[in-house]
Design a protein around this motif. Structure first.
Motif, mmCIF file in Angstrom:
data_model
loop_
_atom_site.group_PDB
_atom_site.id
_atom_site.type_symbol
_atom_site.label_atom_id
_atom_site.label_comp_id
_atom_site.label_asym_id
_atom_site.label_seq_id
_atom_site.Cartn_x
_atom_site.Cartn_y
_atom_site.Cartn_z
ATOM 1 N N SER A 83 40.860 42.945 33.929
ATOM 2 C CA SER A 83 41.696 44.068 35.206
ATOM 3 C C SER A 83 42.673 42.677 35.773
ATOM 4 O O SER A 83 43.498 43.174 36.848
ATOM 5 C CB SER A 83 40.416 44.644 35.672
ATOM 6 O OG SER A 83 39.694 45.185 35.176
ATOM 7 N N THR B 17 41.138 43.621 42.612
ATOM 8 C CA THR B 17 39.938 44.570 42.355
ATOM 9 C C THR B 17 38.750 44.098 41.833
ATOM 10 O O THR B 17 38.827 42.460 41.768
ATOM 11 C CB THR B 17 40.258 44.842 40.990
ATOM 12 O OG1 THR B 17 39.184 45.440 39.774
ATOM 13 C CG2 THR B 17 40.865 43.582 39.651
ATOM 14 N N ASP B 18 37.317 43.990 42.305
ATOM 15 C CA ASP B 18 36.557 43.554 41.676
ATOM 16 C C ASP B 18 35.437 44.005 40.352
ATOM 17 O O ASP B 18 34.176 43.298 40.749
ATOM 18 C CB ASP B 18 35.638 43.995 42.718
ATOM 19 C CG ASP B 18 35.095 45.971 42.246
ATOM 20 O OD1 ASP B 18 33.815 45.638 43.492
ATOM 21 O OD2 ASP B 18 35.190 45.811 41.630
ATOM 22 N N GLN B 19 36.565 43.972 39.521
ATOM 23 C CA GLN B 19 35.875 44.201 38.363
ATOM 24 C C GLN B 19 35.289 43.099 37.757
ATOM 25 O O GLN B 19 34.928 42.701 36.700
ATOM 26 C CB GLN B 19 36.589 44.584 37.147
ATOM 27 C CG GLN B 19 36.433 46.548 37.833
ATOM 28 C CD GLN B 19 37.427 47.673 36.899
ATOM 29 O OE1 GLN B 19 37.712 46.695 35.691
ATOM 30 N NE2 GLN B 19 37.948 48.350 38.047
ATOM 31 N N ASP B 20 36.812 41.354 37.704
ATOM 32 C CA ASP B 20 36.734 40.590 37.100
ATOM 33 C C ASP B 20 35.612 38.945 38.656
ATOM 34 O O ASP B 20 35.214 38.227 38.212
ATOM 35 C CB ASP B 20 37.785 40.087 36.893
ATOM 36 C CG ASP B 20 38.335 41.108 36.029
ATOM 37 O OD1 ASP B 20 37.532 41.289 34.633
ATOM 38 O OD2 ASP B 20 39.157 40.932 35.897
ATOM 39 N N CYS C 165 37.395 36.294 39.087
ATOM 40 C CA CYS C 165 38.831 36.990 38.938
ATOM 41 C C CYS C 165 39.682 36.315 37.857
ATOM 42 O O CYS C 165 40.621 36.307 36.950
ATOM 43 C CB CYS C 165 39.841 36.978 39.835
ATOM 44 S SG CYS C 165 38.863 37.739 41.081
ATOM 45 N N ASN D 124 32.471 40.781 45.440
ATOM 46 C CA ASN D 124 31.901 42.019 44.842
ATOM 47 C C ASN D 124 30.912 42.508 45.526
ATOM 48 O O ASN D 124 31.124 42.557 47.758
ATOM 49 C CB ASN D 124 30.445 40.919 43.816
ATOM 50 C CG ASN D 124 29.687 40.355 44.649
ATOM 51 O OD1 ASN D 124 29.904 40.293 46.157
ATOM 52 N ND2 ASN D 124 28.588 40.083 43.896
#
Length: 188
Positions: free
Chosen positions: A73, A61-64, A69, A105
């Motif tokens: 997420s 996931t790119d959310q964190d 990371c 990102n």
């Protein structure tokens, strides 16, 4: 302590796992870094199958990414265990190449840290359109699912629909019903 089932599936369940489609040993330690143009050319020519370039694929996931990371997420995707597993998969014993989808990102300027032994063996991508995710799954021998709290990840059924086996954490809260002797294996 490393699970023997992880070692079994990393070896492909047979002595044939370390061979490419031409039945010769893989010698390159680096995954191709930019082959999307090649894939697009093949699609235009109508070639449905893509060469297996990777041993495994992990949908992150790119959310964190901005926090290396660390966050909800990454917790749901069990990133901390994924890092430990990458150390094993990239080790000289297995020397596997992989793809970590969405571990960069969207601007492609920052990536989550991966183990040093995975440098040159693991391709990290930005968040991708679904057709590109499918291409990476098709180019890999198996899908790696270390999640516990990510109940029944959609990517599992997508990989199975693309005829790719799944190496799944047996402690996952859902999705385990898809795994049997023909579709993959569990690890603990």
């Amino acid at each position: 302590k490393k699970s023997s089932s992880i070692c079994f599936i990393l070896r492909g369940g047979s002595d044939e796992s370390n061979k490419n489609e031409n039945n010769t040993s893989e010698t390159s330690s680096s995954p191709p870094q930019n082959h999307l143009a090649e894939k697009k050319k093949k699609k235009k020519k109508g070639t449905a199958s893509l060469k297996k370039r990777y041993d495994w694929v992990y949908s992150g996931t790119d959310q964190d990414v901005s926090d290396n990371c660390v966050g909800w997420s990454s917790y749901a995707k069990n990133w901390s265990f994924a890092l430990e597993a990458m150390e094993v998969m990239c080790s000289p014993e297995f020397n596997l190449k992989g793809v970590v989808i969405a571990s960069k990102n969207k601007q492609n300027t920052t990536a989550c840290t991966i183990p040093p032994q995975c440098k040159g063996k693991v391709l990290q991508t930005t968040f991708l359109p679904q057709d590109e995710v499918f291409d990476y799954i098709l180019e890999s021998k198996f899908l790696f699912i270390p999640q516990i709290d990510d109940a029944s990840p959609r990517v599992v059924t997508q990989a199975l629909a693309l005829n790719r086996p799944v190496l799944m954490n047996q402690n996952i809260v859902g999705g385990w019903k898809y795994i049997n002797k023909k579709t993959g294996e569990f690890f603990s």
